[in-house]
Design an enzyme around this catalytic site. Structure first.
Site, PDB file in Angstrom:
ATOM      1  N   ASP A  38       0.561  -1.124  -0.418  1.00 32.73           N
ATOM      2  CA  ASP A  38       0.261   0.020   0.321  1.00 32.73           C
ATOM      3  C   ASP A  38       0.921   0.959  -0.097  1.00 32.73           C
ATOM      4  O   ASP A  38       0.620   2.355  -0.188  1.00 32.73           O
ATOM      5  CB  ASP A  38      -1.101   0.573   0.904  1.00 32.73           C
ATOM      6  CG  ASP A  38      -2.001  -1.231   1.250  1.00 32.73           C
ATOM      7  OD1 ASP A  38      -2.237  -1.226  -0.458  1.00 32.73           O
ATOM      8  OD2 ASP A  38      -2.534  -1.475   2.021  1.00 32.73           O
ATOM      9  N   SER A  83     -22.033  -3.292 -37.580  1.00 30.91           N
ATOM     10  CA  SER A  83     -22.611  -4.180 -37.136  1.00 30.91           C
ATOM     11  C   SER A  83     -23.043  -5.066 -37.997  1.00 30.91           C
ATOM     12  O   SER A  83     -22.041  -4.973 -38.955  1.00 30.91           O
ATOM     13  CB  SER A  83     -23.410  -3.630 -36.131  1.00 30.91           C
ATOM     14  OG  SER A  83     -24.332  -3.585 -37.769  1.00 30.91           O
ATOM     15  N   GLU A 113     -17.821 -17.840 -32.609  1.00 29.05           N
ATOM     16  CA  GLU A 113     -17.261 -16.920 -31.277  1.00 29.05           C
ATOM     17  C   GLU A 113     -18.778 -16.894 -30.839  1.00 29.05           C
ATOM     18  O   GLU A 113     -20.089 -16.727 -31.380  1.00 29.05           O
ATOM     19  CB  GLU A 113     -16.930 -15.665 -31.567  1.00 29.05           C
ATOM     20  CG  GLU A 113     -15.211 -16.379 -32.055  1.00 29.05           C
ATOM     21  CD  GLU A 113     -15.049 -15.336 -32.663  1.00 29.05           C
ATOM     22  OE1 GLU A 113     -14.474 -13.777 -32.246  1.00 29.05           O
ATOM     23  OE2 GLU A 113     -14.077 -15.393 -34.116  1.00 29.05           O
ATOM     24  N   LYS A 115     -21.892 -14.276 -29.299  1.00 29.53           N
ATOM     25  CA  LYS A 115     -22.549 -13.654 -29.576  1.00 29.53           C
ATOM     26  C   LYS A 115     -22.729 -12.611 -28.237  1.00 29.53           C
ATOM     27  O   LYS A 115     -23.600 -12.866 -27.796  1.00 29.53           O
ATOM     28  CB  LYS A 115     -23.426 -13.648 -30.549  1.00 29.53           C
ATOM     29  CG  LYS A 115     -23.453 -12.283 -30.723  1.00 29.53           C
ATOM     30  CD  LYS A 115     -24.377 -11.204 -31.866  1.00 29.53           C
ATOM     31  CE  LYS A 115     -24.979 -10.242 -32.210  1.00 29.53           C
ATOM     32  NZ  LYS A 115     -25.352  -9.430 -30.864  1.00 29.53           N
ATOM     33  N   ASP A 117     -23.701 -10.337 -24.711  1.00 30.98           N
ATOM     34  CA  ASP A 117     -24.545  -9.111 -24.552  1.00 30.98           C
ATOM     35  C   ASP A 117     -24.133  -7.900 -23.845  1.00 30.98           C
ATOM     36  O   ASP A 117     -23.965  -7.950 -22.836  1.00 30.98           O
ATOM     37  CB  ASP A 117     -26.105  -9.884 -24.258  1.00 30.98           C
ATOM     38  CG  ASP A 117     -26.752  -8.837 -24.245  1.00 30.98           C
ATOM     39  OD1 ASP A 117     -26.884  -8.661 -25.377  1.00 30.98           O
ATOM     40  OD2 ASP A 117     -27.874  -9.814 -24.169  1.00 30.98           O
ATOM     41  N   ARG A 136     -18.406   2.087 -29.801  1.00 30.76           N
ATOM     42  CA  ARG A 136     -18.853   2.060 -30.811  1.00 30.76           C
ATOM     43  C   ARG A 136     -19.274   3.377 -31.931  1.00 30.76           C
ATOM     44  O   ARG A 136     -19.165   3.351 -32.911  1.00 30.76           O
ATOM     45  CB  ARG A 136     -19.205   0.969 -31.499  1.00 30.76           C
ATOM     46  CG  ARG A 136     -19.253   0.092 -32.793  1.00 30.76           C
ATOM     47  CD  ARG A 136     -20.056  -1.062 -33.200  1.00 30.76           C
ATOM     48  NE  ARG A 136     -21.757  -0.572 -33.066  1.00 30.76           N
ATOM     49  CZ  ARG A 136     -21.535  -0.451 -34.756  1.00 30.76           C
ATOM     50  NH1 ARG A 136     -21.505  -0.269 -35.821  1.00 30.76           N
ATOM     51  NH2 ARG A 136     -23.014  -0.175 -34.245  1.00 30.76           N
ATOM     52  N   TYR A 218     -12.314  -9.991 -29.463  1.00 31.38           N
ATOM     53  CA  TYR A 218     -12.215 -11.276 -31.212  1.00 31.38           C
ATOM     54  C   TYR A 218     -11.295 -10.443 -32.096  1.00 31.38           C
ATOM     55  O   TYR A 218     -12.244 -11.829 -32.987  1.00 31.38           O
ATOM     56  CB  TYR A 218     -13.257 -11.673 -31.291  1.00 31.38           C
ATOM     57  CG  TYR A 218     -14.754 -10.000 -30.384  1.00 31.38           C
ATOM     58  CD1 TYR A 218     -15.280  -9.533 -31.936  1.00 31.38           C
ATOM     59  CD2 TYR A 218     -15.487  -9.619 -29.771  1.00 31.38           C
ATOM     60  CE1 TYR A 218     -15.875  -8.467 -32.122  1.00 31.38           C
ATOM     61  CE2 TYR A 218     -16.224  -8.602 -29.728  1.00 31.38           C
ATOM     62  CZ  TYR A 218     -16.344  -7.611 -30.831  1.00 31.38           C
ATOM     63  OH  TYR A 218     -16.869  -6.636 -31.056  1.00 31.38           O
ATOM     64  N   LYS A 301     -17.736 -16.532 -38.868  1.00 33.39           N
ATOM     65  CA  LYS A 301     -16.380 -15.376 -40.043  1.00 33.39           C
ATOM     66  C   LYS A 301     -15.916 -16.162 -40.356  1.00 33.39           C
ATOM     67  O   LYS A 301     -15.607 -17.412 -40.101  1.00 33.39           O
ATOM     68  CB  LYS A 301     -15.816 -14.951 -38.631  1.00 33.39           C
ATOM     69  CG  LYS A 301     -15.963 -13.696 -37.805  1.00 33.39           C
ATOM     70  CD  LYS A 301     -14.967 -13.366 -36.591  1.00 33.39           C
ATOM     71  CE  LYS A 301     -15.939 -12.029 -35.647  1.00 33.39           C
ATOM     72  NZ  LYS A 301     -15.117 -11.707 -34.589  1.00 33.39           N
ATOM     73  N   LYS A 325     -28.515 -15.355 -34.501  1.00 29.34           N
ATOM     74  CA  LYS A 325     -29.403 -15.050 -32.746  1.00 29.34           C
ATOM     75  C   LYS A 325     -30.112 -16.173 -32.040  1.00 29.34           C
ATOM     76  O   LYS A 325     -30.958 -17.464 -33.329  1.00 29.34           O
ATOM     77  CB  LYS A 325     -30.119 -13.552 -33.326  1.00 29.34           C
ATOM     78  CG  LYS A 325     -29.197 -12.468 -33.828  1.00 29.34           C
ATOM     79  CD  LYS A 325     -29.215 -11.505 -32.250  1.00 29.34           C
ATOM     80  CE  LYS A 325     -30.248 -10.333 -32.066  1.00 29.34           C
ATOM     81  NZ  LYS A 325     -29.765  -9.648 -31.396  1.00 29.34           N
ATOM     82  N   CYS A 418     -34.334  23.818 -22.052  1.00 28.56           N
ATOM     83  CA  CYS A 418     -36.824  23.614 -21.685  1.00 28.56           C
ATOM     84  C   CYS A 418     -36.964  23.677 -23.310  1.00 28.56           C
ATOM     85  O   CYS A 418     -37.006  25.164 -23.057  1.00 28.56           O
ATOM     86  CB  CYS A 418     -37.426  24.197 -20.956  1.00 28.56           C
ATOM     87  SG  CYS A 418     -38.602  23.286 -20.216  1.00 28.56           S
ATOM     88  N   CYS A 421     -40.149  26.007 -22.112  1.00 25.78           N
ATOM     89  CA  CYS A 421     -39.517  27.344 -21.225  1.00 25.78           C
ATOM     90  C   CYS A 421     -38.849  28.245 -21.726  1.00 25.78           C
ATOM     91  O   CYS A 421     -38.292  29.075 -21.890  1.00 25.78           O
ATOM     92  CB  CYS A 421     -40.043  27.725 -19.322  1.00 25.78           C
ATOM     93  SG  CYS A 421     -39.060  27.105 -18.953  1.00 25.78           S
ATOM     94  N   CYS A 434     -35.685  21.648 -15.321  1.00 22.88           N
ATOM     95  CA  CYS A 434     -36.541  22.221 -15.964  1.00 22.88           C
ATOM     96  C   CYS A 434     -36.072  23.966 -14.753  1.00 22.88           C
ATOM     97  O   CYS A 434     -37.619  22.750 -13.107  1.00 22.88           O
ATOM     98  CB  CYS A 434     -37.439  22.794 -16.678  1.00 22.88           C
ATOM     99  SG  CYS A 434     -37.871  24.219 -16.789  1.00 22.88           S
ATOM    100  N   CYS A 439     -42.104  27.046 -15.514  1.00 23.73           N
ATOM    101  CA  CYS A 439     -42.509  26.647 -16.520  1.00 23.73           C
ATOM    102  C   CYS A 439     -44.573  25.832 -16.521  1.00 23.73           C
ATOM    103  O   CYS A 439     -44.655  25.569 -16.194  1.00 23.73           O
ATOM    104  CB  CYS A 439     -41.861  24.907 -17.129  1.00 23.73           C
ATOM    105  SG  CYS A 439     -41.262  24.384 -18.046  1.00 23.73           S
TER     106      CYS A 439
HETATM  107 ZN   LIG Z   1     -39.659  24.779 -18.575  1.00 25.92          ZN
END
Ligand SMILES: [Zn+2]
Length: 685
Positions: A38, A83, A113, A115, A117, A136, A218, A301, A325, A418, A421, A434, A439
């Protein structure tokens, strides 16, 4: 110390800390105590803070992050990060493989491979040092999130070789960590992917460091001609220090000897011929649930890079890769527009208007996008094609962008002002607000909340009527509901005499709403029905008590109540010291709303002076109109009330012009009590 000496000392410390980390984590053979370690780490941190320009980009201190706010400048990718095209059945996948083989005319092979999430990351290394990490984005421009990515433990800050290259991978979070953390952060993320993407964009890297994000890499070696096959690239990635999937499939026309060494080193990797592909896919579908993280499919691929170059790209996707998928999205729609709504508290909410789609039994045409962080985590723009889902009874959510728009629309940005307003918006936590109390959007939100169902529930005064009343200038804020003259509506289209009469009745009736309903209907921040209940239980049974206590500005008076946290306590104090809110309460009091617990609840406080007595009433009274109210007083004090005098009647309250009951009461020996005597009795205690 001279700068030169500082520089040397920093280099020394970086090497030492790294060496001891290695001994501790990888070899489990520490040479020094935790305290000594440390001390080295702290010295390094201090020097880096004093001489930020001398800090090394791969310093181990980068892992703990910093408390400074990050900016995420936009960065153009050196080449598009596209993509993948998608298929949803094994048949479709096989015909793509078949077509690729025929089109190229070469003996090609394929890798398969997971995919995962997660959220895509593009990593730039120079001479083996991580110098930049970019989201990306829309595939062409992403955001520089380097400081945050440096805190992710399994992303090497320095590779085992001094390569200069770009790598592509995925940042994700394990399912169990998502479930745990998502509930802690009162989070809005529907799934681990959005959570990971949102976490990566936290302003302070020290906060990102606390989230157990992980990575898989990958793709890499873009433009490097020395390695020409994807399988070898994957292997090389592991040698450089990246995490690469444990399950990789490799399929070719015949088994190649030259890969023997690779498969010896990666025992989880599988190889076979083309006809083994579908078995591999079926197996991956089965092991899917056993993985600690979510995968939503597989990526196939073409292995040979020269063939990849030959096939090239469409406008949206590479032609040499295909995502398989496991499930088709529940619905796919297009973002037609993004509305920016202003709520009663001023909170700004972006809502996506989508082409109506039918999901799980209802038509969905609006989907909330929560806030800017959420939009960023999806990288969503107007015109994008998105996957939309509804799981269980949950409100519909945008899962991911399937196809970027080709109109050049960038990731949506909330305005700085906003939209109603024009006030400059302020950031509070994850949301924009806001700040203008006047408003028009906030006024409308406030009033329609107040009159709405679940609150004051004023019949015949719905959101449309509220809108009309504001438009006509008849009401400007909540208290005006009780002071405007509904007759002014007569003659306005849609407001016939009958309707106006009903509105009057609704308003009048709402005055009977008990204190807890009135208080929660004010729509004050953090003071909803639950908190109101806790406050009343704790003895704050009138607004005066609450205001008096709030004026002391001592949060612990409120945090002492179980279920009320520091944030709520602070809001209670702040709001009940706010002249605007106090004025509103004063006006509503004048209107006759209940700002303390009603008489009914106070029943217990009356002493039971009439206990065991049976009362009846005759004649009329000055102080009790209708006379039944006198009998209510008897009941409150423990007495029984009857409508006819019988042998059991003990008392008769006698007013002016008494009826036959008087005589009967005398006969049965009941005590006769005048109004004056009765009032005396009531006031006794
Ligand atoms: Zn506002």
């Amino acid at each position: 110390m001279t700068r030169d000496k500082v520089k040397k000392r920093i280099e020394y410390l970086v090497n030492e800390v790294r060496r001891h980390q290695d001994l501790y984590y990888k070899k489990a053979q520490p040479e020094i105590s935790d305290r000594e370690y440390d001390a080295l780490f702290d010295e390094l941190l201090k020097l880096e803070r004093r001489y930020p320009d001398l800090a090394l980009p791969d310093s181990p201190t980068k892992r703990v992050g910093s408390d400074l706010d990050n900016e995420f400048p936009e960065v153009r990718h050196p080449f598009p990060m596209l993509s993948l095209d998608k298929v949803y059945t094994i048949d479709e996948l096989e015909s793509w493989i078949e077509k690729s083989r025929n089109d190229t005319g070469y003996d090609i092979s394929f890798t398969v491979e997971e995919k995962i999430d997660g959220s895509t990351i593009v990593l730039h290394y120079e001479n083996g040092i991580l110098v930049r990490a970019v989201t990306r984005g829309d595939g062409f421009v992403g955001n520089d999130i380097t400081e945050n990515v440096r805190t992710i433990k399994d992303i090497p800050l320095r590779l085992s070789e001094p390569v200069t290259s770009i790598f592509r991978g995925e940042i994700y979070i394990d399912r169990k960590d998502f479930e745990k953390l998502n509930s802690q952060f009162d989070s809005i993320y529907a799934n681990p992917r959005n959570f990971a993407a949102g976490s990566l964009r936290r302003k302070k890297s020290s906060e990102v460091a606390k989230i157990p994000l992980k990575s898989y890499v990958y793709e890499g070696f873009y433009g490097d001609v020395s390695i020409k096959e994807h399988l070898k690239v994957l292997h090389k990635l592991t040698e450089l220090g990246f995490r690469v999937f444990d399950d990789v499939g490799y399929f070719s026309s015949t088994i190649k000897k030259e890969y023997d060494n690779i498969f010896k080193k990666h025992t989880g990797w599988v190889r076979g011929t083309y006809r083994d592909i579908d078995n591999f896919i079926i197996r991956m579908k089965e092991v899917r649930d056993k993985l600690p993280y979510d995968i939503d499919g597989l990526v196939v691929k073409i292995n040979e890079y020269p063939i990849r170059d030959k096939l090239g790209y469409t406008a949206h996707h590479p032609r040499w890769a295909m995502a398989f998928k496991f499930e088709a999205p529940q619905a796919v729609s297009e973002i037609l527009d993004i509305d920016v709504q202003v709520g009663r508290t001023g909170r700004i909410t972006p809502v996506a208007r989508i082409k109506p789609v039918w999901i799980a039994g209802t038509t969905v045409s609006n989907v909330t996008l929560h806030n800017q962080d959420y939009i960023n985590s999806l990288d969503v723009a107007i015109g994008d094609v998105v996957a939309v889902s509804r799981h269980g009874d949950v409100i519909p959510a945008v899962d991911e962008v399937i196809e970027k728009n080709d109109k050049g629309n960038k990731t949506f940005r909330l305005p700085e002002e906003c939209p109603v307003c024009g006030s400059k918006l302020i950031q509070d936590g994850a949301h924009l607000f806001c700040p203008n109390r006047n408003c028009p959007a906030r006024i409308y939100g406030r009033i329609s909340f107040f009159v709405g169902r679940g609150q004051m529930d004023i019949e015949n005064l719905g959101p449309e009527t509220v809108k009309k009343l504001i438009e006509l200038g008849l009401i400007k804020d909540i208290p005006d509901i009780y002071f405007f003259n509904p007759d002014d509506l007569l003659g306005v289209e849609g407001f016939a005499e009958k309707k106006v009469k009903l509105i009057k009745e609704g308003i009048e009736k709402s005055k009977e709403q008990p204190f807890e309903v009135v208080l929660a209907s004010l729509g004050l921040e953090e003071i909803g029905p639950k908190v109101v209940e806790l406050l009343i239980e704790a003895g704050f049974d009138s607004i005066d008590k609450l205001i008096k206590t709030a004026k002391k500005k001592k949060p612990d008076i409120f945090t002492k109540i179980q279920g009320i946290g520091p944030k709520t306590a602070e809001k209670i104090i702040q709001q009940f010291n706010d002249p605007y809110i106090l004025d509103m309460i004063e006006k509503l009091k004048k209107a006759g709303l209940k700002f303390s617990k009603g008489k009914k609840e106070k029943e217990e406080e009356y002493s039971k002076i009439f206990e065991g007595q049976v009362w009846c009433i005759t004649g009329s009274f000055k102080n009790f109109k209708p006379r039944e109210t006198a009998m209510e007083e008897v009941k409150k004090r423990g007495g029984k009330v009857v409508s006819q005098v019988t042998g059991k009647t003990t008392h008769l309250l006698v007013g002016e012009n008494p009826g036959s009951k008087l005589e009967k009461a005398s006969q049965v020996g009941a005590k006769l009590v005048t109004e004056e005597e009765f009032l005396k009795m009531l006031n006794e205690k």
